[in-house]
Design a protein around this motif. Structure first.
Motif, PDB file in Angstrom:
ATOM      1  N   LEU A 240       0.790  -1.075  -0.144  1.00 30.59           N
ATOM      2  CA  LEU A 240      -0.009   0.072  -0.071  1.00 30.59           C
ATOM      3  C   LEU A 240       1.067   1.407  -0.138  1.00 30.59           C
ATOM      4  O   LEU A 240       1.758   1.595   0.892  1.00 30.59           O
ATOM      5  N   LYS A 241       0.693   2.243  -1.211  1.00 31.39           N
ATOM      6  CA  LYS A 241       1.522   3.216  -1.190  1.00 31.39           C
ATOM      7  C   LYS A 241       0.646   4.504  -1.650  1.00 31.39           C
ATOM      8  O   LYS A 241      -0.328   4.248  -2.504  1.00 31.39           O
ATOM      9  N   THR A 242       0.967   5.583  -1.631  1.00 29.37           N
ATOM     10  CA  THR A 242       0.410   6.780  -2.199  1.00 29.37           C
ATOM     11  C   THR A 242       0.702   6.780  -3.571  1.00 29.37           C
ATOM     12  O   THR A 242       2.035   6.273  -3.797  1.00 29.37           O
ATOM     13  N   ARG A 243      -0.109   6.760  -4.719  1.00 25.29           N
ATOM     14  CA  ARG A 243       0.319   6.355  -5.866  1.00 25.29           C
ATOM     15  C   ARG A 243      -0.428   7.679  -6.953  1.00 25.29           C
ATOM     16  O   ARG A 243      -1.563   8.271  -6.692  1.00 25.29           O
ATOM     17  N   ASN A 244       0.397   8.038  -7.932  1.00 30.14           N
ATOM     18  CA  ASN A 244      -0.407   8.835  -8.898  1.00 30.14           C
ATOM     19  C   ASN A 244      -0.260   8.333 -10.479  1.00 30.14           C
ATOM     20  O   ASN A 244       0.695   7.664 -10.833  1.00 30.14           O
ATOM     21  N   GLY A 245      -1.226   8.702 -11.159  1.00 30.03           N
ATOM     22  CA  GLY A 245      -1.025   8.173 -12.604  1.00 30.03           C
ATOM     23  C   GLY A 245      -1.881   9.006 -13.660  1.00 30.03           C
ATOM     24  O   GLY A 245      -2.668  10.048 -13.168  1.00 30.03           O
ATOM     25  N   VAL A 246      -1.936   8.497 -14.863  1.00 25.49           N
ATOM     26  CA  VAL A 246      -2.539   9.345 -15.877  1.00 25.49           C
ATOM     27  C   VAL A 246      -3.316   8.503 -16.949  1.00 25.49           C
ATOM     28  O   VAL A 246      -2.849   7.507 -17.045  1.00 25.49           O
ATOM     29  N   GLY A 247      -4.616   8.748 -17.238  1.00 20.38           N
ATOM     30  CA  GLY A 247      -5.248   7.925 -18.271  1.00 20.38           C
ATOM     31  C   GLY A 247      -5.923   8.635 -19.342  1.00 20.38           C
ATOM     32  O   GLY A 247      -5.991  10.015 -19.120  1.00 20.38           O
ATOM     33  N   VAL A 248      -6.307   8.234 -20.249  1.00 23.49           N
ATOM     34  CA  VAL A 248      -6.889   8.739 -21.560  1.00 23.49           C
ATOM     35  C   VAL A 248      -8.279   8.279 -21.848  1.00 23.49           C
ATOM     36  O   VAL A 248      -8.347   7.159 -22.096  1.00 23.49           O
ATOM     37  N   THR A 249      -9.310   8.884 -21.760  1.00 24.62           N
ATOM     38  CA  THR A 249     -10.664   8.516 -21.966  1.00 24.62           C
ATOM     39  C   THR A 249     -10.872   7.976 -23.402  1.00 24.62           C
ATOM     40  O   THR A 249     -10.162   8.400 -24.283  1.00 24.62           O
TER      41      THR A 249
ATOM     42  N   VAL B 257      -7.042  12.164 -18.084  1.00 25.51           N
ATOM     43  CA  VAL B 257      -7.394  12.043 -16.286  1.00 25.51           C
ATOM     44  C   VAL B 257      -6.211  11.995 -15.689  1.00 25.51           C
ATOM     45  O   VAL B 257      -5.534  10.989 -15.980  1.00 25.51           O
ATOM     46  N   PHE B 258      -6.000  12.694 -14.836  1.00 25.61           N
ATOM     47  CA  PHE B 258      -4.816  12.646 -13.655  1.00 25.61           C
ATOM     48  C   PHE B 258      -5.490  12.259 -12.459  1.00 25.61           C
ATOM     49  O   PHE B 258      -6.373  12.775 -12.025  1.00 25.61           O
ATOM     50  N   ALA B 259      -4.901  11.290 -11.623  1.00 28.67           N
ATOM     51  CA  ALA B 259      -5.421  10.840 -10.221  1.00 28.67           C
ATOM     52  C   ALA B 259      -4.224  10.587  -9.581  1.00 28.67           C
ATOM     53  O   ALA B 259      -2.939  10.165  -9.789  1.00 28.67           O
ATOM     54  N   ILE B 260      -4.468  11.251  -8.158  1.00 30.20           N
ATOM     55  CA  ILE B 260      -3.639  10.908  -7.141  1.00 30.20           C
ATOM     56  C   ILE B 260      -4.247  10.360  -5.815  1.00 30.20           C
ATOM     57  O   ILE B 260      -5.339  10.831  -5.566  1.00 30.20           O
TER      58      ILE B 260
ATOM     59  N   LEU C 193       2.398   6.469 -12.700  1.00 31.24           N
ATOM     60  CA  LEU C 193       3.350   7.974 -12.744  1.00 31.24           C
ATOM     61  C   LEU C 193       4.556   7.497 -11.644  1.00 31.24           C
ATOM     62  O   LEU C 193       5.677   7.576 -11.954  1.00 31.24           O
ATOM     63  N   ASP C 194       3.858   7.133 -10.454  1.00 34.08           N
ATOM     64  CA  ASP C 194       4.909   6.883  -9.175  1.00 34.08           C
ATOM     65  C   ASP C 194       4.241   6.694  -8.228  1.00 34.08           C
ATOM     66  O   ASP C 194       2.973   6.904  -8.111  1.00 34.08           O
ATOM     67  N   GLY C 195       5.014   6.210  -7.010  1.00 30.96           N
ATOM     68  CA  GLY C 195       4.378   6.171  -5.744  1.00 30.96           C
ATOM     69  C   GLY C 195       5.067   6.627  -4.493  1.00 30.96           C
ATOM     70  O   GLY C 195       6.399   6.755  -4.798  1.00 30.96           O
ATOM     71  N   SER C 196       4.785   6.793  -3.640  1.00 31.45           N
ATOM     72  CA  SER C 196       5.413   7.410  -2.337  1.00 31.45           C
ATOM     73  C   SER C 196       5.842   9.187  -2.633  1.00 31.45           C
ATOM     74  O   SER C 196       5.240   9.768  -1.989  1.00 31.45           O
ATOM     75  N   ILE C 197       6.452   9.208  -3.762  1.00 31.60           N
ATOM     76  CA  ILE C 197       6.701  10.738  -3.948  1.00 31.60           C
ATOM     77  C   ILE C 197       5.498  11.470  -4.601  1.00 31.60           C
ATOM     78  O   ILE C 197       5.797  12.675  -4.942  1.00 31.60           O
ATOM     79  N   SER C 198       4.574  10.745  -5.012  1.00 31.45           N
ATOM     80  CA  SER C 198       3.560  11.229  -5.527  1.00 31.45           C
ATOM     81  C   SER C 198       3.154  12.689  -5.298  1.00 31.45           C
ATOM     82  O   SER C 198       2.851  13.001  -4.091  1.00 31.45           O
ATOM     83  N   SER C 199       3.117  13.662  -6.120  1.00 29.28           N
ATOM     84  CA  SER C 199       2.901  14.905  -5.795  1.00 29.28           C
ATOM     85  C   SER C 199       1.872  15.610  -6.766  1.00 29.28           C
ATOM     86  O   SER C 199       1.724  15.238  -7.991  1.00 29.28           O
ATOM     87  N   ILE C 200       1.292  16.690  -6.471  1.00 28.28           N
ATOM     88  CA  ILE C 200       0.309  17.566  -7.247  1.00 28.28           C
ATOM     89  C   ILE C 200       0.236  19.080  -6.856  1.00 28.28           C
ATOM     90  O   ILE C 200       0.451  19.426  -5.719  1.00 28.28           O
ATOM     91  N   ASP C 201       0.153  19.810  -7.844  1.00 29.90           N
ATOM     92  CA  ASP C 201      -0.014  21.167  -7.727  1.00 29.90           C
ATOM     93  C   ASP C 201      -1.305  21.850  -8.260  1.00 29.90           C
ATOM     94  O   ASP C 201      -1.501  21.550  -9.486  1.00 29.90           O
ATOM     95  N   ILE C 202      -2.268  22.288  -7.214  1.00 37.59           N
ATOM     96  CA  ILE C 202      -3.554  22.800  -7.733  1.00 37.59           C
ATOM     97  C   ILE C 202      -3.818  24.136  -7.294  1.00 37.59           C
ATOM     98  O   ILE C 202      -4.141  24.188  -6.020  1.00 37.59           O
TER      99      ILE C 202
END
Length: 248
Positions: A171-180, A186-189, A215-224
């Motif tokens: 179990l880790k914080t995770r982020n990724g990207v998909g395309v519909t 679509v970005f998700a974290i 995209l990555d785990g643990s270091i997953s970061s976002i800027d909003i």
């Protein structure tokens, strides 16, 4: 003088309205876990991938990217860490910026999530975007304006990566990207630790992405900026950003 000042104020207000219009970031619940999800139409929004600043130094953070782009009157609407990187913050795999291939595609077997094949490529080109398995991308001869490689693939043509387990204890914080299917990016974290399997089913079942990339785990970061959120706990390599020109 007053007229010029009024026009400037109106221009800034118009920009702010544009920056908050259209696709939004939102909270999504999936299998008992919370995620932050942001959706953008690449035909309407400028999605770019960044690595180094004007001096050739890795940005390393969202703040550094924002400061650098302001020199060109460019505003960051959204950003996310965009792929795995080496100790010097350079990309592990394929990286294309402004149509120039900075690093070649990497389809080697090895240790770690990047090499948990199949891995994949997220690319943006002329108002369109895609997520494609790496070997398929290499064979296609596609030469996009922007691209970043990471891994593993989360969803491949509607199917989950074969290595994912529904009862995994990783179990880790995770982020990724998909395309519909209709081309939205679509970005998700995750807002907390989740397993690969659950993160992948988020993209496939809730976000309707037939192809999605980790995209990555643990270091997953976002800027909003609109949410006044700018993660800064870890140094970053490639950064995917949605940008907009400031008025004036």
């Amino acid at each position: 003088m007053r007229l010029i000042r009024l026009m400037l104020i109106l221009a800034v207000l118009a920009f702010a309205a544009t920056a908050s219009a259209g696709e939004d970031c939102r909270k999504v619940e999936h299998l008992g876990d919370s995620y932050t999800v942001c959706t953008f139409d690449p035909a309407r929004y400028d999605i770019q991938i960044f690595q180094n600043d004007h001096n050739g130094k890795p940005y390393g953070s969202f703040r550094a990217l924002e400061i650098d782009l302001r020199q060109d009157r460019v505003y960051v609407r959204f950003a996310m860490n965009g792929g795995m990187y080496l100790d010097d913050q350079s990309p592990v795999g394929l990286f294309i910026e402004n149509g120039r291939e900075v690093k070649a595609i990497n389809t080697n077997r090895g240790w770690g999530n990047f090499h948990l094949l199949p891995n994949g490529v997220f690319y943006v080109d002329r108002g369109k975007a895609g997520v494609v398995e790496s070997k398929t991308f290499a064979a296609s001869g596609t030469k996009p304006f922007y691209a970043t490689q990471s891994g593993p693939m989360l969803v491949i043509d509607g199917k989950l990566h074969p290595s994912f387990l529904a009862d995994s204890t990783s179990l880790k914080t995770r982020n990724g990207v998909g395309v519909t299917a209709d081309g939205l990016v679509v970005f998700a974290i995750s807002d907390g630790p989740v397993r690969f399997h659950d993160f992948a089913t988020l993209f496939r079942d809730d976000l309707q992405c037939p192809n999605a990339l980790f995209l990555d785990g643990s270091i997953s970061s976002i800027d909003i900026p609109e949410w006044q959120r700018r993660d800064s706990l870890f140094p970053l390599g490639p950064i995917i950003a949605v940008t907009q020109m400031l008025p004036g």
